[in-house]
Design an enzyme around this catalytic site. Structure first.
Site, PDB file in Angstrom:
ATOM      1  N   ASP A   1     -71.785  -7.795 -57.306  1.00 14.85           N
ATOM      2  CA  ASP A   1     -71.526  -6.778 -56.245  1.00 14.85           C
ATOM      3  C   ASP A   1     -72.620  -6.461 -55.372  1.00 14.85           C
ATOM      4  O   ASP A   1     -74.002  -7.067 -55.688  1.00 14.85           O
ATOM      5  CB  ASP A   1     -71.424  -5.326 -56.946  1.00 14.85           C
ATOM      6  CG  ASP A   1     -70.866  -4.281 -55.854  1.00 14.85           C
ATOM      7  OD1 ASP A   1     -70.197  -4.706 -54.903  1.00 14.85           O
ATOM      8  OD2 ASP A   1     -70.887  -3.357 -56.420  1.00 14.85           O
TER       9      ASP A   1
ATOM     10  N   ASN B   1     -59.543  -5.056 -54.275  1.00 16.80           N
ATOM     11  CA  ASN B   1     -59.940  -5.524 -53.330  1.00 16.80           C
ATOM     12  C   ASN B   1     -59.012  -5.812 -52.093  1.00 16.80           C
ATOM     13  O   ASN B   1     -59.469  -5.996 -50.884  1.00 16.80           O
ATOM     14  CB  ASN B   1     -60.909  -6.806 -53.415  1.00 16.80           C
ATOM     15  CG  ASN B   1     -62.234  -6.553 -54.249  1.00 16.80           C
ATOM     16  OD1 ASN B   1     -62.591  -7.328 -55.059  1.00 16.80           O
ATOM     17  ND2 ASN B   1     -62.738  -5.279 -54.194  1.00 16.80           N
ATOM     18  N   TRP B   2     -57.645  -5.941 -52.375  1.00 14.00           N
ATOM     19  CA  TRP B   2     -56.866  -6.060 -51.240  1.00 14.00           C
ATOM     20  C   TRP B   2     -56.746  -4.766 -50.365  1.00 14.00           C
ATOM     21  O   TRP B   2     -56.289  -5.155 -49.246  1.00 14.00           O
ATOM     22  CB  TRP B   2     -55.410  -6.320 -51.817  1.00 14.00           C
ATOM     23  CG  TRP B   2     -55.375  -7.267 -52.745  1.00 14.00           C
ATOM     24  CD1 TRP B   2     -55.042  -7.462 -54.135  1.00 14.00           C
ATOM     25  CD2 TRP B   2     -54.885  -8.759 -52.484  1.00 14.00           C
ATOM     26  NE1 TRP B   2     -54.923  -8.475 -54.533  1.00 14.00           N
ATOM     27  CE2 TRP B   2     -54.799  -9.610 -53.563  1.00 14.00           C
ATOM     28  CE3 TRP B   2     -54.802  -9.591 -51.139  1.00 14.00           C
ATOM     29  CZ2 TRP B   2     -54.625 -10.836 -53.518  1.00 14.00           C
ATOM     30  CZ3 TRP B   2     -54.703 -10.750 -51.174  1.00 14.00           C
ATOM     31  CH2 TRP B   2     -54.761 -11.527 -52.200  1.00 14.00           C
TER      32      TRP B   2
ATOM     33  N   ARG C   1     -70.715   1.218 -62.767  1.00 17.57           N
ATOM     34  CA  ARG C   1     -69.345   1.385 -63.373  1.00 17.57           C
ATOM     35  C   ARG C   1     -68.723  -0.166 -63.427  1.00 17.57           C
ATOM     36  O   ARG C   1     -69.534  -1.169 -62.906  1.00 17.57           O
ATOM     37  CB  ARG C   1     -68.384   2.164 -62.125  1.00 17.57           C
ATOM     38  CG  ARG C   1     -68.843   1.398 -60.693  1.00 17.57           C
ATOM     39  CD  ARG C   1     -67.823   2.313 -59.544  1.00 17.57           C
ATOM     40  NE  ARG C   1     -67.887   2.016 -58.413  1.00 17.57           N
ATOM     41  CZ  ARG C   1     -68.583   2.302 -57.593  1.00 17.57           C
ATOM     42  NH1 ARG C   1     -69.174   3.433 -57.888  1.00 17.57           N
ATOM     43  NH2 ARG C   1     -68.886   2.019 -56.392  1.00 17.57           N
TER      44      ARG C   1
HETATM   45  C1  IPE Z   1     -66.183  -4.921 -58.024  1.00 19.35           C
HETATM   46  O1  IPE Z   1     -66.948  -4.532 -56.840  1.00 19.35           O
HETATM   47  C2  IPE Z   1     -65.371  -6.225 -57.849  1.00 19.35           C
HETATM   48  C3  IPE Z   1     -65.965  -7.362 -57.451  1.00 19.35           C
HETATM   49  C4  IPE Z   1     -67.272  -7.587 -57.617  1.00 19.35           C
HETATM   50  C5  IPE Z   1     -65.139  -8.578 -57.229  1.00 19.35           C
HETATM   51  P1  IPE Z   1     -66.320  -3.433 -55.916  1.00 19.35           P
HETATM   52  O2  IPE Z   1     -67.520  -3.466 -54.770  1.00 19.35           O
HETATM   53  O3  IPE Z   1     -64.776  -3.895 -55.330  1.00 19.35           O
HETATM   54  O4  IPE Z   1     -66.208  -2.081 -56.832  1.00 19.35           O
HETATM   55  P2  IPE Z   1     -66.203  -0.716 -56.473  1.00 19.35           P
HETATM   56  O5  IPE Z   1     -65.333  -0.272 -55.317  1.00 19.35           O
HETATM   57  O6  IPE Z   1     -67.665  -0.191 -55.801  1.00 19.35           O
HETATM   58  O7  IPE Z   1     -65.975  -0.106 -57.433  1.00 19.35           O
HETATM   59  C1  IPE Z   2     -68.991  -7.903 -54.198  1.00 22.82           C
HETATM   60  O1  IPE Z   2     -69.398  -7.301 -52.849  1.00 22.82           O
HETATM   61  C2  IPE Z   2     -68.154  -9.032 -53.652  1.00 22.82           C
HETATM   62  C3  IPE Z   2     -66.416  -8.540 -53.758  1.00 22.82           C
HETATM   63  C4  IPE Z   2     -66.143  -7.242 -54.201  1.00 22.82           C
HETATM   64  C5  IPE Z   2     -65.569  -9.269 -53.318  1.00 22.82           C
HETATM   65  P1  IPE Z   2     -69.053  -6.412 -52.188  1.00 22.82           P
HETATM   66  O2  IPE Z   2     -68.251  -6.706 -50.891  1.00 22.82           O
HETATM   67  O3  IPE Z   2     -68.423  -5.262 -52.574  1.00 22.82           O
HETATM   68  O4  IPE Z   2     -70.228  -5.585 -51.286  1.00 22.82           O
HETATM   69  P2  IPE Z   2     -70.928  -4.167 -51.312  1.00 22.82           P
HETATM   70  O5  IPE Z   2     -70.532  -3.571 -52.569  1.00 22.82           O
HETATM   71  O6  IPE Z   2     -69.890  -3.493 -50.110  1.00 22.82           O
HETATM   72  O7  IPE Z   2     -72.185  -4.238 -50.848  1.00 22.82           O
HETATM   73 MG    MG Z   3     -69.035  -3.633 -53.813  1.00 21.51          MG
END
Ligand code: IPE
Ligand code: IPE
Ligand code: MG
Length: 241
Positions: A19, A67-68, A193
């Site tokens: 993340d 993530n969609w 989380r």
């Molecule tokens: C979790 O990260 C999913 C991945 C790392 C692929 P997110 O950025 O999607 O999670 P939230 O929205 O902060 O909980």
């Molecule tokens: C994790 O990085 C990768 C995916 C969830 C695909 P993020 O895209 O969630 O990056 P932040 O959390 O917005 O910084």
């Molecule tokens: Mg993230």
């Protein structure tokens, strides 16, 4: 890697919630996809570090079922990045004897990507180096729901007796059926989380939530976390004699 940096009892299976790509890019005044590209480049070093550290299984969270909900530009960019990553890394992964698997629901992924995933799994199917599992369109709840559906189908078909459904049976229907549970789950970017990652499998995992943004994560940091893991006391609900 110097001998003193190697953990004595390291984790066998490390799972990482990668993340912070977006914030990493934002801090540089760049689009979020720039961060995702930088993040994808970290995987190679981390895989090599796993080999050094004796980590047999590495599971990485690349795209969640939630993530969609991001913009169409970001989702399309990520899907294209996955296709590119697989195409570009296939040869190196195979040469390094890495066995690659994918978990998550493939139904919503485009055919081109699914074909690349299938090909990489087949090509590396006999490799016995680090076992890399990439979670794409993966959600722990979705995985348990899909597993339950298949289990119910087996019950309906008379292949499984409901009284035989227990903690041993259910995981045989999960995407991770051939993998051991993760010993250590790492999440980068400061969020504490699990965001729907490996819900069933991580019931007794050790967790590390670190502030580093994923594109800044290094082999040294992984070594430090694995060493820390070695010092932990996993009790599994018991009391030491
Ligand atoms: C979790 O990260 C999913 C991945 C790392 C692929 P997110 O950025 O999607 O999670 P939230 O929205 O902060 O909980
Ligand atoms: C994790 O990085 C990768 C995916 C969830 C695909 P993020 O895209 O969630 O990056 P932040 O959390 O917005 O910084
Ligand atoms: Mg993230």
């Amino acid at each position: 890697m110097p001998e003193e940096d190697r953990p004595k009892v390291g984790p066998r299976h490390v799972a990482i919630i990668m993340d912070g790509n977006g914030r990493w890019a934002q801090a540089r005044g760049r689009p979020r996809l720039f961060g995702h590209h930088a993040g994808a480049k970290r995987v190679r070093e981390v895989l090599e570090a796993c080999e050094d550290l004796g980590v047999e299984y590495l599971t990485i969270f690349a795209f969640s079922t939630e993530n969609w909900k991001r913009t169409q530009t970001e989702v399309a960019g990520l899907m294209s990045l996955f296709r590119r990553y697989i195409t570009q890394e296939t040869k190196a992964l195979n040469e390094k004897n890495v066995r690659v698997r994918f978990i998550g629901d493939r139904v919503r992924l485009d055919n081109k990507l699914v074909t690349l995933m299938d090909q990489l799994e087949t090509l590396t199917g006999d490799n016995d180096g680090v076992q890399l599992t990439i979670a794409i369109n993966y959600g722990g709840r979705d995985e348990v729901a899909r597993a339950t559906r298949r289990l119910a189908e087996d019950v309906a078909a008379g292949k499984l007796n409901p009284v035989d459904v227990d903690e041993e049976t259910l995981p045989r229907y999960l995407d991770t059926r051939v993998l051991p549970d993760p010993d250590l789950v790492i999440r980068t970017s400061g969020e504490a989380r699990i965001s729907n990652f490996l819900l069933w499998q991580s019931a007794y995992s050790e967790y590390e939530f670190i502030d580093t943004l994923w594109p800044d994560f290094t082999a040294e940091e992984l070594a430090r976390l694995c060493k820390g893991y070695g010092a932990r006391d996993r009790r599994y609900g018991t009391v030491k004699a």
